[in-house]
Design a protein around this motif. Structure first.
Motif, PDB file in Angstrom:
ATOM      1  N   VAL A   1       0.732  -1.196  -0.082  1.00  0.00           N
ATOM      2  CA  VAL A   1       0.045  -0.164   0.128  1.00  0.00           C
ATOM      3  C   VAL A   1       0.775   1.475   0.029  1.00  0.00           C
ATOM      4  CG1 VAL A   1      -1.717   1.242   1.479  1.00  0.00           C
ATOM      5  CG2 VAL A   1      -1.865  -1.112   1.195  1.00  0.00           C
ATOM      6  N   GLY A   2       0.439   2.281  -0.907  1.00  0.00           N
ATOM      7  CA  GLY A   2       0.951   3.511  -0.698  1.00  0.00           C
ATOM      8  C   GLY A   2       0.578   4.329  -1.797  1.00  0.00           C
ATOM      9  N   PRO A   3       0.768   5.903  -1.750  1.00  0.00           N
ATOM     10  CA  PRO A   3       0.123   6.686  -2.638  1.00  0.00           C
ATOM     11  C   PRO A   3       0.965   6.430  -4.259  1.00  0.00           C
ATOM     12  CG  PRO A   3       1.860   7.638  -1.106  1.00  0.00           C
ATOM     13  CD  PRO A   3       1.493   6.470  -0.710  1.00  0.00           C
ATOM     14  N   ASN A   4       0.452   7.018  -5.192  1.00  0.00           N
ATOM     15  CA  ASN A   4       1.311   7.317  -6.401  1.00  0.00           C
ATOM     16  C   ASN A   4       2.607   7.940  -6.183  1.00  0.00           C
ATOM     17  OD1 ASN A   4      -1.010   6.126  -7.543  1.00  0.00           O
ATOM     18  ND2 ASN A   4      -1.892   7.983  -8.466  1.00  0.00           N
ATOM     19  N   GLY A   5       3.649   7.006  -6.887  1.00  0.00           N
ATOM     20  CA  GLY A   5       5.072   7.767  -6.676  1.00  0.00           C
ATOM     21  C   GLY A   5       5.630   6.991  -5.481  1.00  0.00           C
ATOM     22  N   ALA A   6       5.126   6.095  -4.657  1.00  0.00           N
ATOM     23  CA  ALA A   6       5.720   5.802  -3.476  1.00  0.00           C
ATOM     24  C   ALA A   6       6.848   4.867  -3.693  1.00  0.00           C
ATOM     25  CB  ALA A   6       4.790   5.379  -2.485  1.00  0.00           C
ATOM     26  N   GLY A   7       6.868   4.096  -5.033  1.00  0.00           N
ATOM     27  CA  GLY A   7       7.903   3.209  -5.171  1.00  0.00           C
ATOM     28  C   GLY A   7       7.311   1.773  -5.234  1.00  0.00           C
ATOM     29  N   LYS A   8       5.993   1.380  -5.232  1.00  0.00           N
ATOM     30  CA  LYS A   8       5.399   0.293  -5.445  1.00  0.00           C
ATOM     31  C   LYS A   8       5.805  -0.559  -6.736  1.00  0.00           C
ATOM     32  CE  LYS A   8       1.143   1.474  -4.964  1.00  0.00           C
ATOM     33  NZ  LYS A   8       1.390   3.049  -5.081  1.00  0.00           N
ATOM     34  N   SER A   9       5.654  -0.037  -7.738  1.00  0.00           N
ATOM     35  CA  SER A   9       6.004  -0.485  -9.059  1.00  0.00           C
ATOM     36  C   SER A   9       7.433  -0.861  -9.244  1.00  0.00           C
ATOM     37  CB  SER A   9       5.807   0.318 -10.197  1.00  0.00           C
ATOM     38  OG  SER A   9       4.255   0.495 -10.351  1.00  0.00           O
ATOM     39  N   THR A  10       8.461   0.421  -8.624  1.00  0.00           N
ATOM     40  CA  THR A  10       9.636  -0.307  -8.751  1.00  0.00           C
ATOM     41  C   THR A  10      10.057  -1.274  -7.777  1.00  0.00           C
ATOM     42  OG1 THR A  10      10.248   2.099  -9.075  1.00  0.00           O
ATOM     43  CG2 THR A  10      12.038   0.787  -8.061  1.00  0.00           C
ATOM     44  N   LEU A  11       9.455  -1.658  -6.710  1.00  0.00           N
ATOM     45  CA  LEU A  11       9.786  -2.615  -5.732  1.00  0.00           C
ATOM     46  C   LEU A  11       9.428  -3.946  -6.578  1.00  0.00           C
ATOM     47  CD1 LEU A  11      10.662  -4.159  -3.022  1.00  0.00           C
ATOM     48  CD2 LEU A  11       8.089  -3.527  -2.313  1.00  0.00           C
ATOM     49  N   LEU A  12       8.300  -3.813  -7.210  1.00  0.00           N
ATOM     50  CA  LEU A  12       7.663  -5.081  -7.816  1.00  0.00           C
ATOM     51  C   LEU A  12       8.512  -5.418  -9.006  1.00  0.00           C
ATOM     52  CD1 LEU A  12       3.915  -4.688  -7.781  1.00  0.00           C
ATOM     53  CD2 LEU A  12       5.345  -5.995  -6.153  1.00  0.00           C
ATOM     54  N   HIS A  13       9.266  -4.474  -9.867  1.00  0.00           N
ATOM     55  CA  HIS A  13       9.887  -4.565 -10.941  1.00  0.00           C
ATOM     56  C   HIS A  13      11.386  -5.153 -10.375  1.00  0.00           C
ATOM     57  CE1 HIS A  13       6.877  -2.608 -13.260  1.00  0.00           C
ATOM     58  NE2 HIS A  13       7.748  -3.140 -14.290  1.00  0.00           N
ATOM     59  N   LEU A  14      11.927  -4.865  -9.163  1.00  0.00           N
ATOM     60  CA  LEU A  14      13.231  -5.469  -8.667  1.00  0.00           C
ATOM     61  C   LEU A  14      12.773  -6.772  -8.391  1.00  0.00           C
ATOM     62  CD1 LEU A  14      14.092  -2.313  -6.447  1.00  0.00           C
ATOM     63  CD2 LEU A  14      15.554  -3.211  -8.256  1.00  0.00           C
ATOM     64  N   ALA A  15      11.616  -6.998  -7.837  1.00  0.00           N
ATOM     65  CA  ALA A  15      11.350  -8.410  -7.339  1.00  0.00           C
ATOM     66  C   ALA A  15      11.324  -9.251  -8.409  1.00  0.00           C
ATOM     67  CB  ALA A  15       9.959  -8.455  -6.616  1.00  0.00           C
ATOM     68  N   VAL A  16      11.003  -9.130  -9.595  1.00  0.00           N
ATOM     69  CA  VAL A  16      10.889 -10.065 -10.596  1.00  0.00           C
ATOM     70  C   VAL A  16      12.021  -9.825 -11.598  1.00  0.00           C
ATOM     71  CG1 VAL A  16       8.166 -10.186 -10.686  1.00  0.00           C
ATOM     72  CG2 VAL A  16       9.497  -8.195 -12.244  1.00  0.00           C
ATOM     73  N   GLY A  17      13.152  -8.946 -11.154  1.00  0.00           N
ATOM     74  CA  GLY A  17      14.450  -9.073 -12.053  1.00  0.00           C
ATOM     75  C   GLY A  17      14.494  -8.267 -13.072  1.00  0.00           C
ATOM     76  N   LEU A  18      13.046  -7.401 -13.475  1.00  0.00           N
ATOM     77  CA  LEU A  18      13.290  -6.382 -14.502  1.00  0.00           C
ATOM     78  C   LEU A  18      14.175  -5.064 -14.415  1.00  0.00           C
ATOM     79  CD1 LEU A  18       9.344  -6.569 -15.382  1.00  0.00           C
ATOM     80  CD2 LEU A  18      11.298  -7.623 -16.684  1.00  0.00           C
ATOM     81  N   LEU A  19      14.394  -4.746 -12.987  1.00  0.00           N
ATOM     82  CA  LEU A  19      15.306  -3.834 -12.631  1.00  0.00           C
ATOM     83  C   LEU A  19      16.420  -4.492 -11.530  1.00  0.00           C
ATOM     84  CD1 LEU A  19      13.145  -0.740 -11.574  1.00  0.00           C
ATOM     85  CD2 LEU A  19      14.273  -0.978 -13.655  1.00  0.00           C
ATOM     86  N   ARG A  20      17.666  -3.912 -11.658  1.00  0.00           N
ATOM     87  CA  ARG A  20      18.740  -4.366 -10.611  1.00  0.00           C
ATOM     88  C   ARG A  20      18.877  -3.276  -9.532  1.00  0.00           C
ATOM     89  NH1 ARG A  20      22.194  -8.556 -11.974  1.00  0.00           N
ATOM     90  NH2 ARG A  20      21.620  -9.568 -14.088  1.00  0.00           N
ATOM     91  N   PRO A  21      19.019  -3.599  -8.324  1.00  0.00           N
ATOM     92  CA  PRO A  21      19.021  -2.586  -7.301  1.00  0.00           C
ATOM     93  C   PRO A  21      20.338  -1.857  -7.356  1.00  0.00           C
ATOM     94  CG  PRO A  21      19.504  -4.728  -6.355  1.00  0.00           C
ATOM     95  CD  PRO A  21      19.173  -5.138  -7.737  1.00  0.00           C
ATOM     96  N   ASP A  22      20.353  -0.521  -6.794  1.00  0.00           N
ATOM     97  CA  ASP A  22      21.597   0.152  -6.707  1.00  0.00           C
ATOM     98  C   ASP A  22      22.099   0.188  -5.331  1.00  0.00           C
ATOM     99  OD1 ASP A  22      21.766   1.484  -9.134  1.00  0.00           O
ATOM    100  OD2 ASP A  22      19.938   2.478  -8.753  1.00  0.00           O
ATOM    101  N   ALA A  23      21.352  -0.627  -4.331  1.00  0.00           N
ATOM    102  CA  ALA A  23      21.884  -0.836  -2.844  1.00  0.00           C
ATOM    103  C   ALA A  23      21.059  -2.033  -2.427  1.00  0.00           C
ATOM    104  CB  ALA A  23      21.517   0.263  -2.056  1.00  0.00           C
TER     105      ALA A  23
END
Length: 296
Positions: A36-58
């Motif tokens: 849960v979070g407002p728009n722009g909170a980072g929810k989509s970024t977190l899910l894309h990191l979880a499925v390997g579509l993005l790589r973390p910087d930390a």
């Protein structure tokens, strides 16, 4: 209990802006969890990191104890419905089911066809010509056809009307009850969260503000009404999450670590919505003060 998804100080940055930072939580197996979070909170970024579509910087993210990157074994156990339910719009639902069978090592085409038939979705009509609710159901059927151990859904019902949203959630609940799939559902619709979820992750201003079993989180919070509070410790209160004041009175939403026995304070139970909104408001205030460079 086995964790199907874990993050440890996870962070993703775009230029100088952190879309996600210091993100740590553990999602146990068998849960239906709300992100849960407002728009722009980072929810989509977190899910894309979880499925390997993005790589973390930390930090790190692990699926079933392993990194998701270049890991076909782990990703084969993941179902993912991205925001706006992207599908090949010129394909029919029947064609998408056939294509899925050729792309996945484990595929239950019969289940997908049966579910879409039960929902009255035409098999031979291009999905681009279906309604938004029908496209969402097709995307969910395709994700479930993998028989995933973990299903990730990124705002799957945000654009649907109330009837289509209810039908989608009913289909989801029936499916996971049959399979035991763990679900992480990104949403900002609190009524839906209360209806279907037993685990909660609150994300705001790029950080995890709260995470845990819904029942435990609600039980750990209280609303106190009493004399104007100046920040002094209150026995039984671990943290003041949100406060509002008049000249003579304060209303506090607090995280308790014991009974609040001080007779000056009236103690009341809170709802899940009360808890979520308190942490979202807290995050907004912190982010705003940081951006403006003024003390909170």
């Amino acid at each position: 209990m086995e964790a199907v998804l874990e993050t440890d100080q996870l962070g993703k940055r775009y230029g100088r802006h952190w879309a996600l930072r210091d993100c740590s939580f553990r999602l146990p197996a068998g849960r239906i969890a709300a992100l849960v979070g407002p728009n722009g909170a980072g929810k989509s970024t977190l899910l894309h990191l979880a499925v390997g579509l993005l790589r973390p910087d930390a930090g790190a993210v692990r699926l079933f104890g392993e990194p998701p990157y270049d890991n076909p074994t782990a990703l084969a156990d993941i179902g993912f419905v991205a925001q706006d339910t992207p599908l090949y719009r010129d394909f029919t639902a029947a064609e998408l089911i056939t294509a899925g069978g050729r792309l996945n090592r484990r595929w239950d085409a019969a289940m997908a066809r049966s579910r879409l038939a039960d929902l009255g979705i035409p098999p031979n009509k291009p999905v681009g010509k279906l309604s938004g609710g029908q496209r969402a159901q097709v995307a969910l059927a395709l994700a479930l056809a993998k028989r995933p151990r973990l299903l990730l859904l990124d705002e799957p019902v945000a654009s649907l009307d109330p009837l289509a949203r209810r039908e989608f959630l009913q289909t989801l609940m029936g499916s996971v009850a049959d399979s035991g799939t763990t679900v992480l559902l990104s949403s900002h619709l609190l009524a839906d969260v209360e209806r279907v979820c037993d685990h909660l992750i609150v994300l705001n201003a790029a950080q995890v503000r709260l995470a845990g079993a819904v029942e435990d989180l609600v039980a750990a919070h209280r609303r106190l009404i009493g004399p104007r509070h100046g920040g002094e410790p209150i026995p039984g209160v671990a943290d003041v999450v949100r406060a509002s004041h008049t000249d003579r009175q304060s209303t506090l939403l607090v995280r308790a670590d014991g009974p609040v026995a001080d007779p000056r304070w009236s103690v009341r139970e809170v709802s899940l919505e009360d808890v979520i909104l308190a942490y979202l408001a807290d995050g907004d205030a912190q982010a705003s003060h940081e951006e403006w460079g003024v003390p909170a």
